[in-house]
Scaffold this motif. Structure first.
Motif, PDB file in Angstrom:
ATOM      1  N   ASP A   1     -30.311  64.233  15.964  1.00 21.97           N
ATOM      2  CA  ASP A   1     -29.630  63.254  15.119  1.00 21.97           C
ATOM      3  C   ASP A   1     -29.195  63.867  13.793  1.00 21.97           C
ATOM      4  O   ASP A   1     -28.093  63.614  13.321  1.00 21.97           O
ATOM      5  CB  ASP A   1     -30.536  62.038  14.884  1.00 21.97           C
ATOM      6  CG  ASP A   1     -30.832  61.277  16.163  1.00 21.97           C
ATOM      7  OD1 ASP A   1     -29.905  61.095  16.966  1.00 21.97           O
ATOM      8  OD2 ASP A   1     -31.990  60.885  16.382  1.00 21.97           O
ATOM      9  N   SER A   2     -30.062  64.690  13.201  1.00 18.35           N
ATOM     10  CA  SER A   2     -29.671  65.329  11.944  1.00 18.35           C
ATOM     11  C   SER A   2     -28.582  66.376  12.176  1.00 18.35           C
ATOM     12  O   SER A   2     -27.747  66.615  11.307  1.00 18.35           O
ATOM     13  CB  SER A   2     -30.885  65.951  11.243  1.00 18.35           C
ATOM     14  OG  SER A   2     -31.466  66.984  12.004  1.00 18.35           O
TER      15      SER A   2
ATOM     16  N   LEU B   1     -24.988  66.257  10.368  1.00 16.95           N
ATOM     17  CA  LEU B   1     -24.399  67.375   9.642  1.00 16.95           C
ATOM     18  C   LEU B   1     -23.010  67.702  10.182  1.00 16.95           C
ATOM     19  O   LEU B   1     -22.088  67.996   9.407  1.00 16.95           O
ATOM     20  CB  LEU B   1     -25.306  68.600   9.737  1.00 16.95           C
ATOM     21  CG  LEU B   1     -24.793  69.872   9.057  1.00 16.95           C
ATOM     22  CD1 LEU B   1     -24.535  69.645   7.572  1.00 16.95           C
ATOM     23  CD2 LEU B   1     -25.775  71.029   9.260  1.00 16.95           C
ATOM     24  N   HIS B   2     -22.851  67.635  11.488  1.00 15.67           N
ATOM     25  CA  HIS B   2     -21.540  67.878  12.094  1.00 15.67           C
ATOM     26  C   HIS B   2     -20.509  66.888  11.546  1.00 15.67           C
ATOM     27  O   HIS B   2     -19.370  67.271  11.221  1.00 15.67           O
ATOM     28  CB  HIS B   2     -21.662  67.732  13.615  1.00 15.67           C
ATOM     29  CG  HIS B   2     -20.373  67.950  14.359  1.00 15.67           C
ATOM     30  ND1 HIS B   2     -19.926  69.196  14.738  1.00 15.67           N
ATOM     31  CD2 HIS B   2     -19.438  67.062  14.807  1.00 15.67           C
ATOM     32  CE1 HIS B   2     -18.770  69.076  15.381  1.00 15.67           C
ATOM     33  NE2 HIS B   2     -18.456  67.792  15.440  1.00 15.67           N
ATOM     34  N   LEU B   3     -20.899  65.624  11.416  1.00 14.17           N
ATOM     35  CA  LEU B   3     -20.006  64.603  10.880  1.00 14.17           C
ATOM     36  C   LEU B   3     -19.692  64.858   9.409  1.00 14.17           C
ATOM     37  O   LEU B   3     -18.563  64.644   8.961  1.00 14.17           O
ATOM     38  CB  LEU B   3     -20.637  63.223  11.058  1.00 14.17           C
ATOM     39  CG  LEU B   3     -20.718  62.716  12.499  1.00 14.17           C
ATOM     40  CD1 LEU B   3     -21.734  61.584  12.617  1.00 14.17           C
ATOM     41  CD2 LEU B   3     -19.344  62.248  12.981  1.00 14.17           C
ATOM     42  N   ALA B   4     -20.704  65.318   8.646  1.00 17.70           N
ATOM     43  CA  ALA B   4     -20.473  65.625   7.232  1.00 17.70           C
ATOM     44  C   ALA B   4     -19.503  66.797   7.084  1.00 17.70           C
ATOM     45  O   ALA B   4     -18.633  66.780   6.210  1.00 17.70           O
ATOM     46  CB  ALA B   4     -21.801  65.954   6.555  1.00 17.70           C
ATOM     47  N   LEU B   5     -19.637  67.802   7.933  1.00 18.64           N
ATOM     48  CA  LEU B   5     -18.707  68.933   7.906  1.00 18.64           C
ATOM     49  C   LEU B   5     -17.289  68.460   8.188  1.00 18.64           C
ATOM     50  O   LEU B   5     -16.325  68.907   7.550  1.00 18.64           O
ATOM     51  CB  LEU B   5     -19.136  69.988   8.935  1.00 18.64           C
ATOM     52  CG  LEU B   5     -20.417  70.770   8.600  1.00 18.64           C
ATOM     53  CD1 LEU B   5     -20.935  71.505   9.834  1.00 18.64           C
ATOM     54  CD2 LEU B   5     -20.160  71.763   7.467  1.00 18.64           C
TER      55      LEU B   5
ATOM     56  N   GLY C   1     -30.189  59.809   6.225  1.00 18.80           N
ATOM     57  CA  GLY C   1     -31.118  59.982   7.336  1.00 18.80           C
ATOM     58  C   GLY C   1     -30.440  59.674   8.649  1.00 18.80           C
ATOM     59  O   GLY C   1     -29.450  58.940   8.696  1.00 18.80           O
ATOM     60  N   GLY C   2     -30.985  60.226   9.737  1.00 17.44           N
ATOM     61  CA  GLY C   2     -30.380  60.051  11.047  1.00 17.44           C
ATOM     62  C   GLY C   2     -30.920  58.876  11.838  1.00 17.44           C
ATOM     63  O   GLY C   2     -30.735  58.819  13.056  1.00 17.44           O
TER      64      GLY C   2
END
Length: 312
Positions: A51-52, A56-60, A143-144
């Protein structure tokens, strides 16, 4: 013979309609950008769990081609899986990210925490987490958590206000109509933010498959030495298992969720690919935490009690 009339698909009705994964991705990206605009010192909780990793992929994606404007924070229990820690460090180095580590072991060594009789350190994460939030002055913490995981998490909003002690009060939940998020908080308070709140475990795996996201090998079927305790397969380790009466055996297993080795169980599985795992989850009637997390079985309100104390 009359030809059966087939109902038009959503795509044929509206060629511009988003798929359910595109809609979830767009919502999460919007949340990341909203936090970047509202808060001064956000941080992403990153453990190396699936999930994290997706978060992170989405934040990138949300800030590309610019770098992610947030640091990462990991609360290390000292009983984490080595494969997951190796993945965490590799990803941090690959993307040039800043990682803060709050160590449970350091708090135990300093006398600020005491080991539990059962060896489980997951409930001990709260104090190091709150200490890191206060010392670094983080005002928003990603948080995830997902609503499908556990009933206490199902109660929480996307923007979840925490008081000056890091505690969660369900009565202070704010309405989030029309994707409008209220980040107002008093000095000393902070907001927990859940970009994956509306995702399910199946959504996460379908997104991992679609995006080609690399995950730690521990999530896929592999042979491992485990022992049975409380209906779960646990990995042996310095944390206190197995006992003399518990027999270690090699089994083909995988992990649906990753946390402290002392309370995170594996499941018997031959699912070695994303497609295999998607099919396995679609047929499952147990949530990942319900099937594999001993710390959630301490009581009916175990997760909610920890959240009221400041846990994620």
């Amino acid at each position: 013979m009359t030809t059966a009339t087939r109902r038009p698909t959503e795509a044929s009705e509206n060629p511009f309609a988003l798929s359910h994964l595109d809609a979830l991705e767009a919502e999460s990206v919007h949340i990341f950008r909203e936090v970047a605009g509202e808060f001064e010192r956000p941080v992403i909780l990153f453990s190396g769990g699936k999930d994290s990793i997706v978060m992170l992929h989405l934040a990138l994606k949300a800030f590309a081609p610019a770098p992610v404007p947030f640091a990462l924070l990991h609360v290390d229990t000292g009983h984490n899986f080595p494969e997951v820690l190796a993945y965490r460090d590799r990803v941090v180095a690959e993307h040039g990210l800043r990682l803060h580590v709050a160590s449970v072991q350091e708090f135990i060594d300093a006398g600020r925490l005491r080991e539990r009789p059962d060896g489980t350190r997951n409930p001990l994460q709260t104090v190091p987490l709150l200490d890191a939030i206060e010392s670094h002055r983080f005002d928003a913490v990603f948080g995830g958590g997902r609503r499908d995981e556990e009933k206490a998490r199902a109660k929480e909003r996307v923007f979840s206000l925490r008081d000056e002690f890091g505690a969660w009060d369900p009565r202070r939940q704010r309405p989030e109509l029309w994707a409008l998020y209220n980040g107002r908080h008093a000095p000393g308070e902070h907001v927990r933010v859940f970009p994956l709140s509306n995702w399910t475990e199946l959504d996460v795996w379908q997104y991992v498959e679609r995006e080609g996201i690399e995950l730690p090998a521990i999530y896929y079927a592999h042979e491992r030495e485990v022992f049975a305790r409380d209906g779960m397969w646990l990995t042996a380790g310095e944390w206190g298992g197995p006992k003399e009466t518990e027999r270690v055996e090699k089994r083909l297993i995988r992990y649906r969720t990753v946390g402290d080795m002392s309370c995170t169980g594996a499941v018997d599985s031959g699912a070695a690919t994303n497609a295999d795992i998607i099919a396995e989850i679609a047929a499952s009637r147990l949530t990942e935490r319900g099937a594999t997390r001993a710390d959630d079985k301490l009581s009916e309100a175990a997760m909610e009690d920890r959240k009221r104390e400041g846990y994620f």
